[in-house]
Design a protein around this motif. Sequence first.
Motif, PDB file in Angstrom:
ATOM      1  N   GLY A 131       0.779  -1.230   0.000  1.00 28.71           N
ATOM      2  CA  GLY A 131       0.000   0.000   0.000  1.00 28.71           C
ATOM      3  C   GLY A 131       0.809   1.278   0.000  1.00 28.71           C
ATOM      4  O   GLY A 131       0.269   2.361   0.252  1.00 28.71           O
ATOM      5  N   LEU A 132       2.107   1.185  -0.302  1.00 30.53           N
ATOM      6  CA  LEU A 132       2.933   2.388  -0.355  1.00 30.53           C
ATOM      7  C   LEU A 132       2.763   3.131  -1.677  1.00 30.53           C
ATOM      8  O   LEU A 132       3.060   4.325  -1.772  1.00 30.53           O
ATOM      9  N   VAL A 133       2.303   2.424  -2.697  1.00 35.15           N
ATOM     10  CA  VAL A 133       2.043   3.000  -4.008  1.00 35.15           C
ATOM     11  C   VAL A 133       0.669   2.530  -4.464  1.00 35.15           C
ATOM     12  O   VAL A 133       0.344   1.339  -4.345  1.00 35.15           O
ATOM     13  N   GLU A 134      -0.136   3.444  -4.972  1.00 34.13           N
ATOM     14  CA  GLU A 134      -1.480   3.075  -5.426  1.00 34.13           C
ATOM     15  C   GLU A 134      -1.406   2.173  -6.652  1.00 34.13           C
ATOM     16  O   GLU A 134      -0.702   2.471  -7.620  1.00 34.13           O
ATOM     17  N   ALA A 135      -2.126   1.056  -6.609  1.00 34.05           N
ATOM     18  CA  ALA A 135      -2.144   0.120  -7.722  1.00 34.05           C
ATOM     19  C   ALA A 135      -3.014   0.640  -8.844  1.00 34.05           C
ATOM     20  O   ALA A 135      -4.157   1.048  -8.617  1.00 34.05           O
ATOM     21  N   ARG A 136      -2.459   0.629 -10.050  1.00 36.02           N
ATOM     22  CA  ARG A 136      -3.201   1.038 -11.240  1.00 36.02           C
ATOM     23  C   ARG A 136      -3.042  -0.052 -12.297  1.00 36.02           C
ATOM     24  O   ARG A 136      -1.926  -0.378 -12.691  1.00 36.02           O
ATOM     25  N   GLU A 137      -4.161  -0.622 -12.713  1.00 33.00           N
ATOM     26  CA  GLU A 137      -4.116  -1.667 -13.730  1.00 33.00           C
ATOM     27  C   GLU A 137      -4.070  -1.047 -15.127  1.00 33.00           C
ATOM     28  O   GLU A 137      -4.610   0.040 -15.344  1.00 33.00           O
ATOM     29  N   PRO A 138      -3.424  -1.703 -16.090  1.00 32.35           N
ATOM     30  CA  PRO A 138      -2.740  -2.996 -15.972  1.00 32.35           C
ATOM     31  C   PRO A 138      -1.271  -2.863 -15.600  1.00 32.35           C
ATOM     32  O   PRO A 138      -0.609  -3.853 -15.363  1.00 32.35           O
ATOM     33  N   LEU A 139      -0.772  -1.611 -15.538  1.00 32.35           N
ATOM     34  CA  LEU A 139       0.656  -1.395 -15.293  1.00 32.35           C
ATOM     35  C   LEU A 139       0.824  -0.217 -14.354  1.00 32.35           C
ATOM     36  O   LEU A 139       0.275   0.865 -14.585  1.00 32.35           O
ATOM     37  N   THR A 140       1.573  -0.426 -13.279  1.00 32.54           N
ATOM     38  CA  THR A 140       1.827   0.637 -12.313  1.00 32.54           C
ATOM     39  C   THR A 140       3.297   1.041 -12.376  1.00 32.54           C
ATOM     40  O   THR A 140       4.182   0.188 -12.296  1.00 32.54           O
ATOM     41  N   THR A 141       3.534   2.335 -12.522  1.00 32.00           N
ATOM     42  CA  THR A 141       4.897   2.865 -12.506  1.00 32.00           C
ATOM     43  C   THR A 141       5.309   3.145 -11.073  1.00 32.00           C
ATOM     44  O   THR A 141       4.603   3.857 -10.346  1.00 32.00           O
ATOM     45  N   VAL A 142       6.430   2.592 -10.660  1.00 32.00           N
ATOM     46  CA  VAL A 142       6.964   2.835  -9.321  1.00 32.00           C
ATOM     47  C   VAL A 142       8.337   3.480  -9.465  1.00 32.00           C
ATOM     48  O   VAL A 142       9.255   2.882 -10.023  1.00 32.00           O
ATOM     49  N   ARG A 143       8.447   4.705  -8.956  1.00 31.74           N
ATOM     50  CA  ARG A 143       9.716   5.427  -9.008  1.00 31.74           C
ATOM     51  C   ARG A 143      10.470   5.148  -7.709  1.00 31.74           C
ATOM     52  O   ARG A 143       9.985   5.448  -6.623  1.00 31.74           O
ATOM     53  N   ILE A 144      11.649   4.572  -7.845  1.00 30.36           N
ATOM     54  CA  ILE A 144      12.399   4.065  -6.698  1.00 30.36           C
ATOM     55  C   ILE A 144      13.689   4.863  -6.536  1.00 30.36           C
ATOM     56  O   ILE A 144      14.522   4.909  -7.453  1.00 30.36           O
ATOM     57  N   TYR A 145      13.850   5.467  -5.375  1.00 34.72           N
ATOM     58  CA  TYR A 145      15.120   6.135  -5.068  1.00 34.72           C
ATOM     59  C   TYR A 145      16.013   5.151  -4.331  1.00 34.72           C
ATOM     60  O   TYR A 145      15.702   4.717  -3.219  1.00 34.72           O
ATOM     61  N   ASN A 146      17.105   4.754  -4.975  1.00 32.90           N
ATOM     62  CA  ASN A 146      18.052   3.851  -4.343  1.00 32.90           C
ATOM     63  C   ASN A 146      19.052   4.646  -3.520  1.00 32.90           C
ATOM     64  O   ASN A 146      19.858   5.411  -4.053  1.00 32.90           O
ATOM     65  N   ARG A 147      19.005   4.473  -2.222  1.00 35.94           N
ATOM     66  CA  ARG A 147      19.850   5.238  -1.312  1.00 35.94           C
ATOM     67  C   ARG A 147      21.313   4.826  -1.399  1.00 35.94           C
ATOM     68  O   ARG A 147      22.203   5.630  -1.096  1.00 35.94           O
ATOM     69  N   ASN A 148      21.583   3.586  -1.806  1.00 33.26           N
ATOM     70  CA  ASN A 148      22.966   3.121  -1.915  1.00 33.26           C
ATOM     71  C   ASN A 148      23.736   3.901  -2.963  1.00 33.26           C
ATOM     72  O   ASN A 148      24.903   4.271  -2.763  1.00 33.26           O
ATOM     73  N   THR A 149      23.105   4.119  -4.120  1.00 32.16           N
ATOM     74  CA  THR A 149      23.797   4.743  -5.253  1.00 32.16           C
ATOM     75  C   THR A 149      23.311   6.163  -5.537  1.00 32.16           C
ATOM     76  O   THR A 149      23.764   6.772  -6.501  1.00 32.16           O
ATOM     77  N   ASP A 150      22.370   6.671  -4.714  1.00 36.66           N
ATOM     78  CA  ASP A 150      21.844   8.030  -4.902  1.00 36.66           C
ATOM     79  C   ASP A 150      21.314   8.194  -6.328  1.00 36.66           C
ATOM     80  O   ASP A 150      21.650   9.147  -7.027  1.00 36.66           O
ATOM     81  N   SER A 151      20.479   7.243  -6.753  1.00 36.29           N
ATOM     82  CA  SER A 151      19.966   7.286  -8.120  1.00 36.29           C
ATOM     83  C   SER A 151      18.517   6.812  -8.159  1.00 36.29           C
ATOM     84  O   SER A 151      18.020   6.183  -7.221  1.00 36.29           O
ATOM     85  N   ILE A 152      17.852   7.125  -9.256  1.00 36.08           N
ATOM     86  CA  ILE A 152      16.452   6.791  -9.438  1.00 36.08           C
ATOM     87  C   ILE A 152      16.316   5.616 -10.403  1.00 36.08           C
ATOM     88  O   ILE A 152      16.884   5.618 -11.498  1.00 36.08           O
ATOM     89  N   LEU A 153      15.563   4.605  -9.989  1.00 31.53           N
ATOM     90  CA  LEU A 153      15.177   3.489 -10.845  1.00 31.53           C
ATOM     91  C   LEU A 153      13.682   3.607 -11.100  1.00 31.53           C
ATOM     92  O   LEU A 153      12.932   4.047 -10.223  1.00 31.53           O
ATOM     93  N   VAL A 154      13.250   3.201 -12.271  1.00 32.58           N
ATOM     94  CA  VAL A 154      11.828   3.229 -12.586  1.00 32.58           C
ATOM     95  C   VAL A 154      11.377   1.825 -12.955  1.00 32.58           C
ATOM     96  O   VAL A 154      11.934   1.204 -13.866  1.00 32.58           O
ATOM     97  N   ALA A 155      10.384   1.315 -12.224  1.00 36.60           N
ATOM     98  CA  ALA A 155       9.862  -0.024 -12.466  1.00 36.60           C
ATOM     99  C   ALA A 155       8.461   0.052 -13.035  1.00 36.60           C
ATOM    100  O   ALA A 155       7.621   0.826 -12.540  1.00 36.60           O
ATOM    101  N   GLN A 156       8.219  -0.718 -14.073  1.00 38.54           N
ATOM    102  CA  GLN A 156       6.879  -0.871 -14.637  1.00 38.54           C
ATOM    103  C   GLN A 156       6.369  -2.241 -14.190  1.00 38.54           C
ATOM    104  O   GLN A 156       6.853  -3.272 -14.659  1.00 38.54           O
ATOM    105  N   VAL A 157       5.390  -2.242 -13.271  1.00 40.24           N
ATOM    106  CA  VAL A 157       4.942  -3.472 -12.630  1.00 40.24           C
ATOM    107  C   VAL A 157       3.541  -3.850 -13.103  1.00 40.24           C
ATOM    108  O   VAL A 157       2.596  -3.066 -12.927  1.00 40.24           O
TER     109      VAL A 157
END
Length: 382
Positions: free
Chosen positions: A116-142
Amino acid sequence: MSLQAAAEQRGIPCVLMRGGTSKALFFHEHHLPAAEPARDALLKRIMGSPDPLQIDGLGGSRLVTSKVAIIRPSSREDADVDYLFAQVDIERDLIGYSANCGNISAAVGPFAIDEGLVEAREPLTTVRIYNRNTDSILVAQVPVQAGKAQVSGDCVIAGVPGSGAGILLDYTGTVGATTGHLLPTGQPSETLLLENGESIEITLCDAGNPCVMVAAADLGLEGSESPDAISANPQLIQRMAEIQAKAGQRLGFWDDWRSQDRPGLPLLLSLAEPASFHDSCGEPHPASSMDVRARLIFLGKCHDSLAATGAICLAAASRISGSIAHGLSRHEPASQQLRIGHPLGVMEVGVSLASVNGSPEFSLLGFRRTARCLMAGVAFVP
């Protein structure tokens, strides 16, 4: 069995997730101690480290199963969740945060949606992820179904039985994340002098995670050796550790390479041109199915498959003329993928390099992975 902790034990809510060819315990940050020493001690105890079998914890006695992901809602405008990856050593009393894990990154989006940290949207949800290890943004299409991350699908990845829903991870935002540059020293290849007087050619590249790349032949390898065979060769592992430590000094990670024993970063990639081989499960892979072969060294061991961030870095370097990866790869000039032979099969990475104002820039750098929740419950520690 009751999930209530006994008087002598403490219960910590967690979720066991498979991401790609790795597994990790996922925690909400607010369920862990705020102070790093207390948090680290707790995580090592949950995993059962240090112990080669991790018999008194939840780790699986391999580096690919001794991993942790710590998740929280993000306060950044360009991210939905913040993700901190931790690698728990098995034999040593250590936990490291210097690198990201690309395979575990694939499970962050599904976890964020299901929790429940990101609202689910069908059929594909974009999740923008800030990776603290590398100080960079990853984008996942789930892929999403019925308000939860979809599990079933036709995406097949080497090293994982069956198929699952394909999660697309975009890594274009990780180029130069650690050092500031794709080629940190400005050179596609350079020479490193070893203590035995030998000079060895290396490529230093930073995408996904910083890596040092070496031709397998220069290490006395054919290129298709098993992870166990490599890890069981102490002279070879020590030589690779020296290369990693000296490369890390060149990258400014530490002042004296001698202070590093079995470094985590930079990852070491041993590369060879395509050739037919049998994977760890005995399945054959013809030379025509791949563009390059790779073995990856991390914390003094050969990876059981291939770290996804290492694959990203290898794909990026394969498009740079003069790099070791470019010289050993046999991809078609117009191809937008790199097929990498590794111990568990062949992995495909999407990659396309363009030139913007005379500087290299990737319009495509990513891969598809599968992930799923394996268990949700409470971990107990004395």
